[in-house]
Write a protein that holds these residues in place. Structure first.
Motif, PDB file in Angstrom:
ATOM      1  N   LYS A 146     -85.984 -14.698  57.534  1.00  0.00           N
ATOM      2  CA  LYS A 146     -86.609 -15.100  56.271  1.00  0.00           C
ATOM      3  C   LYS A 146     -86.263 -16.544  55.922  1.00  0.00           C
ATOM      4  O   LYS A 146     -87.117 -17.302  55.443  1.00  0.00           O
ATOM      5  CB  LYS A 146     -86.160 -14.172  55.143  1.00  0.00           C
ATOM      6  CG  LYS A 146     -86.741 -12.767  55.238  1.00  0.00           C
ATOM      7  CD  LYS A 146     -86.228 -11.896  54.102  1.00  0.00           C
ATOM      8  CE  LYS A 146     -86.819 -10.490  54.172  1.00  0.00           C
ATOM      9  NZ  LYS A 146     -86.314  -9.617  53.082  1.00  0.00           N
ATOM     10  N   ALA A 147     -85.016 -16.917  56.150  1.00  0.00           N
ATOM     11  CA  ALA A 147     -84.601 -18.291  55.852  1.00  0.00           C
ATOM     12  C   ALA A 147     -85.345 -19.285  56.739  1.00  0.00           C
ATOM     13  O   ALA A 147     -85.811 -20.335  56.272  1.00  0.00           O
ATOM     14  CB  ALA A 147     -83.085 -18.426  56.041  1.00  0.00           C
ATOM     15  N   TYR A 148     -85.471 -18.964  58.029  1.00  0.00           N
ATOM     16  CA  TYR A 148     -86.214 -19.835  58.934  1.00  0.00           C
ATOM     17  C   TYR A 148     -87.691 -19.920  58.526  1.00  0.00           C
ATOM     18  O   TYR A 148     -88.298 -20.995  58.564  1.00  0.00           O
ATOM     19  CB  TYR A 148     -86.124 -19.312  60.369  1.00  0.00           C
ATOM     20  CG  TYR A 148     -84.840 -19.642  61.091  1.00  0.00           C
ATOM     21  CD1 TYR A 148     -84.287 -20.922  61.029  1.00  0.00           C
ATOM     22  CD2 TYR A 148     -84.190 -18.691  61.873  1.00  0.00           C
ATOM     23  CE1 TYR A 148     -83.113 -21.239  61.706  1.00  0.00           C
ATOM     24  CE2 TYR A 148     -83.020 -18.991  62.563  1.00  0.00           C
ATOM     25  CZ  TYR A 148     -82.483 -20.262  62.482  1.00  0.00           C
ATOM     26  OH  TYR A 148     -81.324 -20.571  63.155  1.00  0.00           O
ATOM     27  N   HIS A 149     -88.267 -18.789  58.156  1.00  0.00           N
ATOM     28  CA  HIS A 149     -89.688 -18.768  57.776  1.00  0.00           C
ATOM     29  C   HIS A 149     -89.940 -19.651  56.557  1.00  0.00           C
ATOM     30  O   HIS A 149     -90.907 -20.425  56.531  1.00  0.00           O
ATOM     31  CB  HIS A 149     -90.113 -17.327  57.482  1.00  0.00           C
ATOM     32  CG  HIS A 149     -91.546 -17.192  57.043  1.00  0.00           C
ATOM     33  ND1 HIS A 149     -92.616 -17.550  57.839  1.00  0.00           N
ATOM     34  CD2 HIS A 149     -92.090 -16.751  55.883  1.00  0.00           C
ATOM     35  CE1 HIS A 149     -93.745 -17.331  57.202  1.00  0.00           C
ATOM     36  NE2 HIS A 149     -93.466 -16.857  56.005  1.00  0.00           N
ATOM     37  N   LYS A 150     -89.065 -19.559  55.553  1.00  0.00           N
ATOM     38  CA  LYS A 150     -89.227 -20.379  54.356  1.00  0.00           C
ATOM     39  C   LYS A 150     -89.044 -21.861  54.659  1.00  0.00           C
ATOM     40  O   LYS A 150     -89.581 -22.722  53.956  1.00  0.00           O
ATOM     41  CB  LYS A 150     -88.227 -19.945  53.278  1.00  0.00           C
ATOM     42  CG  LYS A 150     -88.457 -18.547  52.736  1.00  0.00           C
ATOM     43  CD  LYS A 150     -89.764 -18.433  51.987  1.00  0.00           C
ATOM     44  CE  LYS A 150     -89.900 -17.075  51.337  1.00  0.00           C
ATOM     45  NZ  LYS A 150     -91.193 -16.907  50.643  1.00  0.00           N
ATOM     46  N   ALA A 151     -88.274 -22.145  55.720  1.00  0.00           N
ATOM     47  CA  ALA A 151     -88.041 -23.546  56.101  1.00  0.00           C
ATOM     48  C   ALA A 151     -89.106 -24.058  57.070  1.00  0.00           C
ATOM     49  O   ALA A 151     -88.979 -25.160  57.598  1.00  0.00           O
ATOM     50  CB  ALA A 151     -86.658 -23.682  56.741  1.00  0.00           C
ATOM     51  N   ASN A 152     -90.157 -23.252  57.310  1.00  0.00           N
ATOM     52  CA  ASN A 152     -91.232 -23.603  58.246  1.00  0.00           C
ATOM     53  C   ASN A 152     -90.745 -23.746  59.681  1.00  0.00           C
ATOM     54  O   ASN A 152     -91.363 -24.449  60.486  1.00  0.00           O
ATOM     55  CB  ASN A 152     -91.956 -24.889  57.811  1.00  0.00           C
ATOM     56  CG  ASN A 152     -92.778 -24.682  56.557  1.00  0.00           C
ATOM     57  OD1 ASN A 152     -93.376 -23.636  56.358  1.00  0.00           O
ATOM     58  ND2 ASN A 152     -92.791 -25.686  55.690  1.00  0.00           N
ATOM     59  N   ARG A 153     -89.661 -23.063  60.013  1.00  0.00           N
ATOM     60  CA  ARG A 153     -89.183 -23.018  61.396  1.00  0.00           C
ATOM     61  C   ARG A 153     -89.644 -21.683  61.996  1.00  0.00           C
ATOM     62  O   ARG A 153     -88.876 -20.760  62.215  1.00  0.00           O
ATOM     63  CB  ARG A 153     -87.666 -23.172  61.439  1.00  0.00           C
ATOM     64  CG  ARG A 153     -87.203 -24.564  61.041  1.00  0.00           C
ATOM     65  CD  ARG A 153     -85.700 -24.703  60.945  1.00  0.00           C
ATOM     66  NE  ARG A 153     -85.004 -24.337  62.158  1.00  0.00           N
ATOM     67  CZ  ARG A 153     -83.685 -24.455  62.339  1.00  0.00           C
ATOM     68  NH1 ARG A 153     -82.946 -24.956  61.339  1.00  0.00           N
ATOM     69  NH2 ARG A 153     -83.124 -24.106  63.462  1.00  0.00           N
ATOM     70  N   SER A 154     -90.946 -21.613  62.230  1.00  0.00           N
ATOM     71  CA  SER A 154     -91.584 -20.337  62.549  1.00  0.00           C
ATOM     72  C   SER A 154     -91.093 -19.735  63.861  1.00  0.00           C
ATOM     73  O   SER A 154     -90.886 -18.513  63.955  1.00  0.00           O
ATOM     74  CB  SER A 154     -93.104 -20.523  62.594  1.00  0.00           C
ATOM     75  OG  SER A 154     -93.587 -20.924  61.335  1.00  0.00           O
ATOM     76  N   GLU A 155     -90.939 -20.553  64.901  1.00  0.00           N
ATOM     77  CA  GLU A 155     -90.499 -20.004  66.189  1.00  0.00           C
ATOM     78  C   GLU A 155     -89.093 -19.422  66.089  1.00  0.00           C
ATOM     79  O   GLU A 155     -88.800 -18.380  66.684  1.00  0.00           O
ATOM     80  CB  GLU A 155     -90.561 -21.090  67.269  1.00  0.00           C
ATOM     81  CG  GLU A 155     -91.973 -21.583  67.571  1.00  0.00           C
ATOM     82  CD  GLU A 155     -92.894 -20.468  68.062  1.00  0.00           C
ATOM     83  OE1 GLU A 155     -92.404 -19.473  68.638  1.00  0.00           O
ATOM     84  OE2 GLU A 155     -94.120 -20.585  67.860  1.00  0.00           O
ATOM     85  N   ASP A 156     -88.224 -20.091  65.334  1.00  0.00           N
ATOM     86  CA  ASP A 156     -86.874 -19.554  65.123  1.00  0.00           C
ATOM     87  C   ASP A 156     -86.936 -18.249  64.332  1.00  0.00           C
ATOM     88  O   ASP A 156     -86.174 -17.314  64.591  1.00  0.00           O
ATOM     89  CB  ASP A 156     -86.001 -20.574  64.380  1.00  0.00           C
ATOM     90  CG  ASP A 156     -85.661 -21.781  65.236  1.00  0.00           C
ATOM     91  OD1 ASP A 156     -85.488 -21.613  66.450  1.00  0.00           O
ATOM     92  OD2 ASP A 156     -85.579 -22.889  64.685  1.00  0.00           O
ATOM     93  N   ALA A 157     -87.849 -18.187  63.349  1.00  0.00           N
ATOM     94  CA  ALA A 157     -88.012 -16.966  62.557  1.00  0.00           C
ATOM     95  C   ALA A 157     -88.458 -15.814  63.451  1.00  0.00           C
ATOM     96  O   ALA A 157     -87.934 -14.688  63.356  1.00  0.00           O
ATOM     97  CB  ALA A 157     -89.028 -17.191  61.442  1.00  0.00           C
ATOM     98  N   ILE A 158     -89.426 -16.075  64.326  1.00  0.00           N
ATOM     99  CA  ILE A 158     -89.921 -15.033  65.233  1.00  0.00           C
ATOM    100  C   ILE A 158     -88.797 -14.518  66.115  1.00  0.00           C
ATOM    101  O   ILE A 158     -88.649 -13.299  66.323  1.00  0.00           O
ATOM    102  CB  ILE A 158     -91.093 -15.587  66.075  1.00  0.00           C
ATOM    103  CG1 ILE A 158     -92.330 -15.744  65.191  1.00  0.00           C
ATOM    104  CG2 ILE A 158     -91.394 -14.670  67.264  1.00  0.00           C
ATOM    105  CD1 ILE A 158     -93.455 -16.504  65.855  1.00  0.00           C
ATOM    106  N   GLU A 159     -87.994 -15.424  66.632  1.00  0.00           N
ATOM    107  CA  GLU A 159     -86.867 -15.014  67.489  1.00  0.00           C
ATOM    108  C   GLU A 159     -85.900 -14.111  66.725  1.00  0.00           C
ATOM    109  O   GLU A 159     -85.422 -13.098  67.261  1.00  0.00           O
ATOM    110  CB  GLU A 159     -86.139 -16.259  68.005  1.00  0.00           C
ATOM    111  CG  GLU A 159     -85.014 -15.954  68.983  1.00  0.00           C
ATOM    112  CD  GLU A 159     -84.331 -17.212  69.494  1.00  0.00           C
ATOM    113  OE1 GLU A 159     -83.197 -17.107  69.988  1.00  0.00           O
ATOM    114  OE2 GLU A 159     -84.938 -18.300  69.402  1.00  0.00           O
ATOM    115  N   SER A 160     -85.616 -14.461  65.468  1.00  0.00           N
ATOM    116  CA  SER A 160     -84.694 -13.646  64.664  1.00  0.00           C
ATOM    117  C   SER A 160     -85.283 -12.266  64.372  1.00  0.00           C
ATOM    118  O   SER A 160     -84.593 -11.243  64.476  1.00  0.00           O
ATOM    119  CB  SER A 160     -84.372 -14.361  63.348  1.00  0.00           C
ATOM    120  OG  SER A 160     -83.619 -15.528  63.567  1.00  0.00           O
TER     121      SER A 160
END
Length: 318
Positions: A146-160
């Motif tokens: 969720k933190a990555y998604h809000k920061a627009n770090r989508s690929e990192d969010a998907i990995e998490s």
């Protein structure tokens, strides 16, 4: 120094502070019906008296919590400039983790709090620490996603989120997160797949239906999108207002792009939502998109002439 010595005792002080703070939850103030004593008062004295007494109890509880937080803040050296309970807790807990870096509940609270108020760097730092300490906890990976998604770090969010699914194959939150992240990347097929899976797990989630509606609409499946939006509104009539409030919070935090996406989602869901259009117009002016702001002003002329006039004045001053 005697006072400093008390802070350097083995984890007792940090454990107490962390446990107390993580147990303070402002939302519990709204759950008077779950309080047995409140139910007794309600049945004995009638609804009006019970509401009055419950309101007094909530005020006393909040006052006592703020006093407690102020006392703990003094112990750990935090200067309080705010009275919002969650913000106070975050300030104190951030200092606590500096003194006692083994408090998982503190990292979880800080990660959620910073994510919700748009402080992406702080959110990622807290959630990453939580994952580091609990690598096999699916909920920790979801918070980081969720933190990555809000920061627009989508690929990192998907990995998490995928790591969370590996750990908990039945996770609703991981599927919802993947669906929303893929939707933001315009990967509509994958977004729809995960959002439909999330709804099968939790069919009464208004947020999941809303996110599915956005993904379906963006992929051109308008009839299905309208049905998803209808279900979202049926499950939670106030969901559009929640989205507008989220957008306004992003705007205050200086995150105009995220705010604009929130307002656009609401308008996709309800094209006659005047406040969403007005807020979208203001957000567009912040990023210099005068044309889209003018579009919202024209739509407001029939929806809410007063808001249309206010937005017109802002466009004229821009």
């Amino acid at each position: 120094d005697r006072r400093r010595g008390s802070l350097e005792r083995p984890a007792q002080t940090g454990e107490t502070i962390s446990r107390v703070l993580c147990g303070l939850d402002p939302s519990r103030q709204a759950r008077g019906a779950a309080n047995p004593s409140a139910n007794v008062v309600d049945s004995a004295c009638g609804g009006a008296w019970a509401k009055r007494d419950a309101k007094r109890r909530r005020r006393r509880r909040r006052a006592s919590e703020l006093v407690l937080l102020a006392g703990i803040a003094a112990v750990v050296g935090v200067k309080l400039k705010v009275v919002d309970l969650n913000t106070v807790k975050a300030e104190v807990l951030s200092r606590v983790t500096g003194i006692y870096p083994d408090k998982d509940g503190a990292y979880a609270f800080l990660g959620s709090h910073y994510t919700s108020c748009g402080k992406s760097d702080e959110a990622i730092k807290a959630c990453a620490k939580l994952v580091e300490r609990n690598p096999n906890d699916a909920s920790a990976h979801i918070l980081l996603g969720k933190a990555y998604h809000k920061a627009n770090r989508s690929e990192d969010a998907i990995e998490s989120y995928k790591r969370a699914l590996d750990l908990d194959g039945g996770s609703f939150e991981a599927r919802l997160g993947l669906g929303e992240t893929y939707s933001a990347l315009r990967r509509h097929g994958e977004a729809i797949k995960f959002l439909e899976e999330a709804i099968r797990i939790k069919p009464r989630s208004a947020n999941a239906h809303l996110s599915l509606g956005v993904a379906l609409s963006n992929s051109g499946q308008y009839d299905k999108a309208m049905e998803a939006f209808r279900q979202a509104k049926e499950l939670d009539p106030g969901i559009a207002e929640t989205q507008v409030l989220s957008g306004k919070a992003y705007l205050k935090a200086g995150l105009a792009d995220q705010a604009i996406q929130c307002f656009k989602d609401v308008i996709l869901f309800d094209q006659g939502h005047a406040q969403a259009r007005y807020s979208l117009g203001r957000a567009c002016l912040q990023i210099g998109d005068r044309g889209l702001a003018l579009d919202q002003q024209r739509a407001l002329q029939t929806l809410d002439p007063e808001l249309a006039e206010d937005l017109s004045a802002l466009i004229g001053d821009d």
